[in-house]
Design a protein around this motif. Structure first.
Motif, mmCIF file in Angstrom:
data_model
loop_
_atom_site.group_PDB
_atom_site.id
_atom_site.type_symbol
_atom_site.label_atom_id
_atom_site.label_comp_id
_atom_site.label_asym_id
_atom_site.label_seq_id
_atom_site.Cartn_x
_atom_site.Cartn_y
_atom_site.Cartn_z
ATOM 1 N N LEU A 1 37.540 47.369 46.610
ATOM 2 C CA LEU A 1 37.245 46.806 45.297
ATOM 3 C C LEU A 1 36.234 45.675 45.381
ATOM 4 O O LEU A 1 35.434 45.462 44.459
ATOM 5 C CB LEU A 1 38.531 46.302 44.644
ATOM 6 N N ASN A 2 36.263 44.954 46.484
ATOM 7 C CA ASN A 2 35.328 43.838 46.642
ATOM 8 C C ASN A 2 33.875 44.288 46.772
ATOM 9 O O ASN A 2 32.956 43.468 46.672
ATOM 10 C CB ASN A 2 35.719 42.987 47.851
ATOM 11 N N THR A 3 33.649 45.578 46.980
ATOM 12 C CA THR A 3 32.274 46.089 47.053
ATOM 13 C C THR A 3 31.760 46.525 45.685
ATOM 14 O O THR A 3 30.582 46.863 45.542
ATOM 15 C CB THR A 3 32.195 47.300 48.007
ATOM 16 N N ILE A 4 32.619 46.511 44.682
ATOM 17 C CA ILE A 4 32.224 46.955 43.347
ATOM 18 C C ILE A 4 31.357 45.905 42.661
ATOM 19 O O ILE A 4 31.679 44.715 42.664
ATOM 20 C CB ILE A 4 33.475 47.236 42.474
ATOM 21 N N ASN A 5 30.258 46.346 42.078
ATOM 22 C CA ASN A 5 29.446 45.487 41.227
ATOM 23 C C ASN A 5 29.857 45.734 39.778
ATOM 24 O O ASN A 5 29.629 46.824 39.246
ATOM 25 C CB ASN A 5 27.955 45.789 41.415
ATOM 26 N N VAL A 6 30.476 44.744 39.174
ATOM 27 C CA VAL A 6 30.952 44.899 37.798
ATOM 28 C C VAL A 6 29.765 44.801 36.849
ATOM 29 O O VAL A 6 29.065 43.785 36.842
ATOM 30 C CB VAL A 6 32.000 43.833 37.459
ATOM 31 N N PRO A 7 29.511 45.836 36.044
ATOM 32 C CA PRO A 7 28.370 45.799 35.125
ATOM 33 C C PRO A 7 28.536 44.709 34.066
ATOM 34 O O PRO A 7 29.644 44.251 33.783
ATOM 35 C CB PRO A 7 28.410 47.194 34.477
ATOM 36 N N THR A 8 27.432 44.311 33.472
ATOM 37 C CA THR A 8 27.495 43.361 32.372
ATOM 38 C C THR A 8 28.238 44.001 31.195
ATOM 39 O O THR A 8 28.248 45.225 31.045
ATOM 40 C CB THR A 8 26.089 42.948 31.919
ATOM 41 N N GLN A 9 28.847 43.183 30.388
ATOM 42 C CA GLN A 9 29.614 43.619 29.222
ATOM 43 C C GLN A 9 30.744 44.586 29.600
ATOM 44 O O GLN A 9 31.121 45.468 28.822
ATOM 45 C CB GLN A 9 28.694 44.259 28.175
ATOM 46 N N THR A 10 31.265 44.417 30.805
ATOM 47 C CA THR A 10 32.387 45.216 31.277
ATOM 48 C C THR A 10 33.404 44.288 31.929
ATOM 49 O O THR A 10 33.035 43.413 32.704
ATOM 50 C CB THR A 10 31.934 46.272 32.297
ATOM 51 N N GLU A 11 34.663 44.494 31.606
ATOM 52 C CA GLU A 11 35.741 43.703 32.198
ATOM 53 C C GLU A 11 36.632 44.635 33.007
ATOM 54 O O GLU A 11 37.018 45.704 32.534
ATOM 55 C CB GLU A 11 36.551 43.018 31.099
ATOM 56 N N VAL A 12 36.932 44.233 34.227
ATOM 57 C CA VAL A 12 37.736 45.050 35.131
ATOM 58 C C VAL A 12 38.972 44.262 35.554
ATOM 59 O O VAL A 12 38.871 43.101 35.965
ATOM 60 C CB VAL A 12 36.927 45.464 36.377
ATOM 61 N N VAL A 13 40.135 44.889 35.433
ATOM 62 C CA VAL A 13 41.409 44.257 35.784
ATOM 63 C C VAL A 13 42.260 45.268 36.541
ATOM 64 O O VAL A 13 42.374 46.419 36.107
ATOM 65 C CB VAL A 13 42.165 43.783 34.532
ATOM 66 N N VAL A 14 42.849 44.862 37.656
ATOM 67 C CA VAL A 14 43.753 45.749 38.394
ATOM 68 C C VAL A 14 45.158 45.161 38.379
ATOM 69 O O VAL A 14 45.342 43.949 38.308
ATOM 70 C CB VAL A 14 43.291 45.987 39.841
ATOM 71 N N SER A 15 46.151 46.049 38.446
ATOM 72 C CA SER A 15 47.543 45.623 38.301
ATOM 73 C C SER A 15 48.404 46.138 39.447
ATOM 74 O O SER A 15 48.933 47.249 39.397
ATOM 75 C CB SER A 15 48.092 46.130 36.957
ATOM 76 N N PRO A 16 48.563 45.337 40.493
ATOM 77 C CA PRO A 16 49.401 45.744 41.631
ATOM 78 C C PRO A 16 50.877 45.507 41.354
ATOM 79 O O PRO A 16 51.231 44.808 40.393
ATOM 80 C CB PRO A 16 48.908 44.823 42.753
ATOM 81 N N PRO A 17 51.758 46.065 42.181
ATOM 82 C CA PRO A 17 53.185 45.733 42.065
ATOM 83 C C PRO A 17 53.399 44.232 42.232
ATOM 84 O O PRO A 17 52.609 43.548 42.896
ATOM 85 C CB PRO A 17 53.824 46.514 43.218
ATOM 86 N N ALA A 18 54.477 43.729 41.659
ATOM 87 C CA ALA A 18 54.696 42.285 41.583
ATOM 88 C C ALA A 18 54.632 41.590 42.940
ATOM 89 O O ALA A 18 54.059 40.494 43.060
ATOM 90 C CB ALA A 18 56.045 42.007 40.914
ATOM 91 N N LEU A 19 55.204 42.196 43.977
ATOM 92 C CA LEU A 19 55.257 41.486 45.257
ATOM 93 C C LEU A 19 53.906 41.397 45.951
ATOM 94 O O LEU A 19 53.758 40.639 46.928
ATOM 95 C CB LEU A 19 56.292 42.111 46.188
ATOM 96 N N TYR A 20 52.886 42.117 45.456
ATOM 97 C CA TYR A 20 51.551 42.034 46.045
ATOM 98 C C TYR A 20 50.578 41.234 45.179
ATOM 99 O O TYR A 20 49.406 41.074 45.557
ATOM 100 C CB TYR A 20 50.978 43.435 46.271
ATOM 101 N N ILE A 21 51.014 40.756 44.034
ATOM 102 C CA ILE A 21 50.094 40.101 43.098
ATOM 103 C C ILE A 21 49.364 38.924 43.747
ATOM 104 O O ILE A 21 48.135 38.804 43.656
ATOM 105 C CB ILE A 21 50.842 39.616 41.832
ATOM 106 N N ASP A 22 50.111 38.037 44.374
ATOM 107 C CA ASP A 22 49.508 36.841 44.956
ATOM 108 C C ASP A 22 48.516 37.209 46.054
ATOM 109 O O ASP A 22 47.423 36.648 46.166
ATOM 110 C CB ASP A 22 50.602 35.925 45.507
ATOM 111 N N ARG A 23 48.880 38.182 46.886
ATOM 112 C CA ARG A 23 48.017 38.646 47.974
ATOM 113 C C ARG A 23 46.706 39.207 47.411
ATOM 114 O O ARG A 23 45.617 38.909 47.917
ATOM 115 C CB ARG A 23 48.751 39.706 48.790
ATOM 116 N N VAL A 24 46.824 40.019 46.359
ATOM 117 C CA VAL A 24 45.632 40.615 45.762
ATOM 118 C C VAL A 24 44.745 39.538 45.142
ATOM 119 O O VAL A 24 43.527 39.510 45.361
ATOM 120 C CB VAL A 24 46.020 41.676 44.716
#
Length: 272
Positions: free
Chosen positions: A28-51
């Protein structure tokens, strides 16, 4: 017409391991987020802080659920206030699996939405009808009832994204066509215009969270040969077709494809 930034959400559901999460975040860190685009990912709760600690800052992180209290004797729950403390600015609420398996009512989803917003956490609020409801031709009644459950509890929709996910199209062999998705999105905007305000109807982002199958994608692929030539999966071709042709669909809440960084990147870049 109000310009609405595109929104791509990735719901990992109850999937992942330390190793898988590390690999996925690196991708995911290699992704270039386009302008006017919002990207959000939702991991399981126990991995949230790590992500959140390892993911680039222009990709947001969401919890998959939160409770209606800031703290207290609520074993197993997570509060929006705790999410904010970790730097988590989004939460998915009212997902069909929460409604089905954990008996969450429209009112409870609305209350959780209100509490999360009050705590400063933005909400991806999910709604959608079951197979028997679709076959009974009561889709509009169901989705607007669910939307009303949220509208009854909040006044400000600025930090709400509505995700329409047709439960009947997930694992049933039934197909959600772009036309069916667009029809429901139009219904939702019309309800918001009549029952909340025209401003909210024009500005709130309504994204699509239903699955598609190969048969549907093959049919859609006839209209998007350029995309098909890029060796995309059938489901991704269908998603790209939705982007190109349906003005009321402002993005996607992606399930399985969000667990593959390359597929997820394709969806993120699709509007370019």
């Amino acid at each position: 017409m109000v310009a609405r930034n595109f929104f791509i959400g990735g719901n990992w559901k109850m999937n992942g391991s330390v190793a898988q999460v590390k690999s996925l975040v690196e991708g995911l860190n290699t992704i270039n987020v386009p302008t006017q685009t919002e990207v959000v990912v939702s991991p399981p709760a126990l991995y949230i802080d790590r992500v959140r600690a390892n993911l680039k800052k222009d990709i947001g992180v969401a919890a998959q659920n939160s409770y209606v209290k800031a703290s207290g004797a609520y074993t197993g729950e997570i509060s929006p206030e705790q999410l904010k403390d970790l730097g988590i600015n989004w939460v998915i609420l009212g997902h069909s699996e929460r409604r089905e398996y954990f008996a969450e009512s429209d009112k409870f989803v609305g209350q959780k939405t209100a509490h999360a917003l009050k705590a400063g956490v933005s909400v991806i609020a999910c709604i959608g009808e079951k197979l028997e409801e679709r076959e009974a031709n009561i889709t509009s009644q169901v989705v607007t009832r669910q939307l009303k459950g949220i509208a009854d509890e909040i006044n400000d929709w600025t930090n709400v994204v509505v995700a329409y996910e047709p439960v009947w199209a997930i694992g049933t062999g039934k197909v959600a066509t772009p036309e069916q998705a667009e029809e429901v999105h139009v219904t939702l905007r019309a309800w918001l215009a009549s029952n909340v305000s025209q401003k909210v109807a024009d500005s709130v982002r309504i994204i699509y969270g239903g699955s598609v199958n190969a048969k549907n994608a093959a049919e859609l692929g006839k209209h998007c040969n350029a995309w098909a030539s890029h060796s995309l999966t059938h489901s991704l071709i269908s998603l790209l077709f939705l982007i190109a042709t349906k003005p009321n669909i402002d993005g996607f809440l992606v399930g399985g494809a969000s667990l593959k960084a390359t597929d997820f990147n394709t969806i993120v870049q699709a509007r370019l």
